[in-house]
Motif scaffolding. Structure first.
Motif: not given
Length: 301
Positions: A84-95, A77-82, A101-112
């Motif tokens: 979402l707060k910093n997501f920009d479709k024009n920026i590529f993200n290296i996670i 939940k905390k991971q997805s908040e971070i 298990s970090i996939l879960i937080g990433n998946a929640i953010a993307l579903k939102k």
């Protein structure tokens, strides 16, 4: 890679079961380990974000039948908040993990954010229910969880189940073929599945191109790449939790990743499982870092 890049560091190790000789799994050291080999410096990210992992534990939960679910859910939940707060479709993200298990937080953010696809590049399927897991480690079930298979507490966080639709997932590279019951789980799903043998038959680049056609056909908002380092052959990358002799080499990795990374709908790549404790002398990691940077930056040797 013409876009700006953000790096997210999620050094979570609660999805793995420590080996007898370990105090805790060393995957939590991966972000700092990559930094030591100038990964961050050479990538030159616009921003670096980090969420520290809770203390390591092996708490088995009777209700969910897995280990450490409560800590992993809170972290996700905390991971997805971070994100979402910093997501920009024009920026590529290296996670950077951490375990899978970090996939879960990433998946929640993307579903939102919308309807996303997943290119799951891994030496295992990680698609089993808890009753088939001998360890109870969530890192061995993460693809199942983000697809909706497993206990509701994990699969339906914030009432978002499923985080990815199975028909929008490619699972690519499984080399664990000797357990029929293990493989049957994903074969009977709607996930597009290419084990290591069929990946080679279909072609590395073509498999990625097939995935991109699916993304276009299903009119998805974007996609994430999951890259578990254990997809690489044991010869070039033995520093992983669950070693497999068979795998792909760096040339194959480039063939797979470059079409995906060059697509504007690719929102990022998560990198998991490389354990610095199994490469203390830095024998394997320099080549890994060099090849990954070249692939991401789209440079030739």
């Amino acid at each position: 890679m013409k876009r700006d890049i953000n790096i997210f560091e999620f050094p979570l190790n609660l999805g793995l079961i420590k080996k007898q000789h370990e105090i805790e799994p060393g995957v939590k050291k991966l972000p700092d380990w990559l930094r030591a080999f100038d990964f961050h410096k050479r990538i030159d990210p616009k921003n670096i974000f980090r969420l520290e992992s809770p203390p390591y534990a092996m708490d088995f939960d009777e209700e969910t039948q897995v280990k450490n679910p409560h800590q992993i859910i809170e972290y996700a939940k905390k991971q997805s908040e971070i994100i979402l707060k910093n997501f920009d479709k024009n920026i590529f993200n290296i996670i950077i993990g951490g375990d899978c298990s970090i996939l879960i937080g990433n998946a929640i953010a993307l579903k939102k954010l919308g309807n996303f696809g997943l290119f799951y590049l891994d030496g295992h399927t990680d698609y089993i229910p808890p009753q088939l897991s001998p360890s109870g480690g969530i890192a061995g079930m993460d693809l199942a969880i983000v697809s909706g298979l497993g206990h509701e507490k994990l699969t339906n966080i914030d009432h978002l189940k499923p985080y990815f639709l199975e028909e929008n997932i490619f699972c690519v590279g499984n080399a664990e073929m000797d357990d029929e019951e293990y493989v049957e789980q994903i074969i009977h799903s709607k996930i597009h599945y290419f084990d290591l043998e069929n990946l080679r038959k279909n072609g590395f680049r073509k498999t990625s191109e097939d995935f991109l056609q699916m993304i276009h056909h299903n009119n998805l908002d974007g996609f994430l790449i999951h890259f578990d380092v254990d997809i690489l052959t044991d010869e070039i990358m033995p520093a992983v939790d669950s070693r497999m002799e068979e795998g792909i080499d760096y040339s194959d990795l480039k063939e797979i990743l470059q079409p995906l990374l060059n697509n504007e709908k690719c929102c990022g790549i998560e990198i998991t499982i490389l354990d610095p404790d199994y490469d203390e002398d830095g024998i394997y990691s320099p080549a890994f870092v060099e090849n990954l940077i070249q692939i991401i930056k789209n440079k030739e040797e």
